[in-house]
Design a protein around this motif. Structure first.
Motif, PDB file in Angstrom:
ATOM      1  N   GLN A  34       0.828  -1.208   0.000  1.00  0.00           N
ATOM      2  CA  GLN A  34       0.000   0.000   0.000  1.00  0.00           C
ATOM      3  C   GLN A  34       0.863   1.259   0.000  1.00  0.00           C
ATOM      4  O   GLN A  34       0.542   2.258  -0.659  1.00  0.00           O
ATOM      5  CB  GLN A  34      -0.940   0.024   1.225  1.00  0.00           C
ATOM      6  CG  GLN A  34      -1.774  -1.231   1.425  1.00  0.00           C
ATOM      7  CD  GLN A  34      -2.376  -1.749   0.142  1.00  0.00           C
ATOM      8  OE1 GLN A  34      -3.116  -1.026  -0.544  1.00  0.00           O
ATOM      9  NE2 GLN A  34      -2.073  -3.007  -0.183  1.00  0.00           N
ATOM     10  N   LEU A  39      -3.680   5.011  -5.227  1.00  0.00           N
ATOM     11  CA  LEU A  39      -4.893   4.680  -4.467  1.00  0.00           C
ATOM     12  C   LEU A  39      -5.921   5.795  -4.542  1.00  0.00           C
ATOM     13  O   LEU A  39      -5.606   6.954  -4.848  1.00  0.00           O
ATOM     14  CB  LEU A  39      -4.532   4.403  -3.000  1.00  0.00           C
ATOM     15  CG  LEU A  39      -3.547   3.240  -2.762  1.00  0.00           C
ATOM     16  CD1 LEU A  39      -3.255   3.103  -1.264  1.00  0.00           C
ATOM     17  CD2 LEU A  39      -4.086   1.934  -3.320  1.00  0.00           C
ATOM     18  N   GLN A  64      -9.321   5.379   0.075  1.00  0.00           N
ATOM     19  CA  GLN A  64      -8.307   4.459   0.588  1.00  0.00           C
ATOM     20  C   GLN A  64      -7.254   5.205   1.400  1.00  0.00           C
ATOM     21  O   GLN A  64      -6.762   4.708   2.422  1.00  0.00           O
ATOM     22  CB  GLN A  64      -7.658   3.703  -0.574  1.00  0.00           C
ATOM     23  CG  GLN A  64      -8.600   2.740  -1.287  1.00  0.00           C
ATOM     24  CD  GLN A  64      -7.966   2.126  -2.515  1.00  0.00           C
ATOM     25  OE1 GLN A  64      -7.653   2.842  -3.470  1.00  0.00           O
ATOM     26  NE2 GLN A  64      -7.781   0.799  -2.494  1.00  0.00           N
TER      27      GLN A  64
END
Length: 475
Positions: free
Chosen positions: A38, A45, A49
């Protein structure tokens, strides 16, 4: 489905602080790998998010400083590097998209993380890591300061040119696919705005600073150049008269326009470079008639019945005016064995009577210091100006006696200059004002300014004469 199976925030132990910079210690290997992913893909993203990650302590700054996942030890890096070398050996670049997979390995994602680490080191001002250096050794442009899309486009065109494809910048890169043509035109039009290393890469494929400043050819120019090539192949010169027409095309008028543009511009266009390739003397700094005569002398030298009478006359005129010619003209004549030495072999011992106009020329030169008078000038009732015009014509045709030539040269070395007589008369006016301290008239001021701006088109001796009046080229 992958998103549902991925470990989510609920896997975080209560009260645990996520340390991105340390590689998320205290979490499971799977969770650490997911969190590191991530961070690596943070920029891709969605805003929602980002908000969810912020709830567990992962902000944009912390994502940038995230360490590699724990599984990326030295052995893993060496394995990944071998995939990078293998891909580069096949494709010539590591500037690949994030979703690139090579032999089952997520090479694009791995390189994205390496770039993020390399840029973070650069942002903090720390030296490049050993891993960064290892990747740079594989591909110096694996992490460029410009977009990866730019680097991929350059690599694709570089590979085509290496395989023998021609850049052809003069014709709008017409041999490339539309997408590549658009990219090349963008680089051509915005060359000065590019990073110096981008300019260097472009020069490797033939798009240099000079070619970027050269305007490509349009369809009309290509047609004109085709006529120019055909005409030069037949006549051996492009020093054509204004009225010259070739197969219905106004070649003389078009060439005249090109000469005027070439004298105004500091950077040669593609048209002018093409014309120079056809005929280096298509735009000589001397009269076009001289260039045509020189070409005729060259192509008639080997005629079985001898050199034509008009060429012999012209050759004698070059002997008589040798010192007034430009160095390039002298070299062209030397290549044809038309030299002062050849002139000396043709000298005669015949004694010529003095011309009746010489006495008036001496008197006029003694009074004015020169012989640059107008055609309608009279001296003591004698039409001196008209006599000088005719005498100059005979000298240029090689028909003036050595006695008269030497006498006039002694009176005024520039009595018969290779440039227009009006220029010489104006120069004499400027010289008179300069020596007497008189202010230049508006007309003389305009004339001197033209000499400064057109300095490179002047004969070297004209330039020398102007410097004696403190007239120099514009800076």
């Amino acid at each position: 489905m992958a998103a549902l199976l991925a470990p989510g925030p609920q896997s975080r132990p209560a009260g645990h602080v996520l340390d991105a910079a340390a590689g998320f210690p205290g979490t499971t290997s799977a969770l650490a790998a997911w969190l590191t992913t991530q961070c690596a893909q943070y920029d891709t993203l969605q805003p929602g998010q980002h908000d969810l990650l912020a709830l567990i302590g992962i902000t944009e700054d912390r994502a940038r400083g995230a360490a590699a996942r724990p599984a990326e030890n030295e052995a893993d890096f060496a394995t990944a590097l071998s995939y990078a070398r293998s891909y580069h050996a096949t494709h010539g670049t590591l500037a690949i998209a994030t979703d690139t997979v090579h032999d089952g390995f997520q090479l694009g994602r791995w390189l994205r993380r390496q770039r993020q680490h390399a840029r973070d080191h650069a942002h903090r001002g720390t030296p490049p890591s050993a891993r960064t250096k290892a990747l740079t050794a594989v591909d110096p442009w694996w992490c460029p300061p410009w977009s990866l899309a730019w680097q991929r486009a350059w690599q694709h065109i570089h590979d085509q040119i290496k395989a023998g494809h021609r850049l052809d910048a003069d014709h709008h890169f017409r041999s490339f696919a539309p997408t590549q043509r658009t990219w090349l035109r963008t680089q051509h039009n915005h060359y000065d705005e590019l990073h110096p290393d981008q300019q260097r890469l472009l020069s490797d494929i033939g798009l240099t600073h000079e070619s970027a400043r050269t305007r490509p050819l349009n369809l009309y120019a290509e047609t004109a150049l085709a006529h120019a090539r055909a005409y030069a192949a037949l006549h051996h010169t492009l020093a054509v008269a204004y009225s010259t027409v070739h197969d219905g095309f106004p070649l003389g008028r078009w060439l005249n326009d090109q000469r005027q543009q070439a004298r105004r511009e500091t950077t040669p266009s593609a048209r002018h470079q093409a014309l120079t390739a056809i005929d280096p003397w298509w735009n000589p700094p001397w009269d076009l008639a001289w260039q045509r005569a020189c070409t005729r002398a060259r192509i008639t030298q080997t005629r079985p019945h001898g050199v034509p009478a008009d060429v012999r006359t012209w050759v004698r005129a070059q002997h008589a005016t040798w010192t007034h010619l430009r160095p390039q003209q002298q070299q062209l004549l030397t290549d044809l064995d038309i030299t002062p030495e050849a002139a000396a072999r043709r000298r005669t011992s015949r004694i010529y009577p003095a011309s009746p106009g010489l006495a008036h020329a001496r008197a006029y030169a003694a009074l004015h210091g020169h012989l640059a008078c107008s055609k309608d000038t009279h001296h003591d009732g004698f039409a001196l100006g008209d006599w000088l015009v005719q005498t100059r014509r005979r000298a240029r045709q090689g028909g003036l006696s050595p006695t008269t030539t030497q006498a006039l040269h002694a009176l005024d070395p520039w009595w018969n200059p290779p440039w227009p007589s009006i220029w010489q008369r104006t120069y004499q006016q400027a010289q008179f004002n300069h020596h007497t301290g008189q202010a230049y008239s508006p007309a003389l001021q305009r004339w001197t300014e033209r000499q400064r701006t057109r300095w490179n088109t002047l004969h070297p001796q004209q330039q020398h004469l102007l410097t004696t009046l403190d007239i120099h080229p514009s800076s």
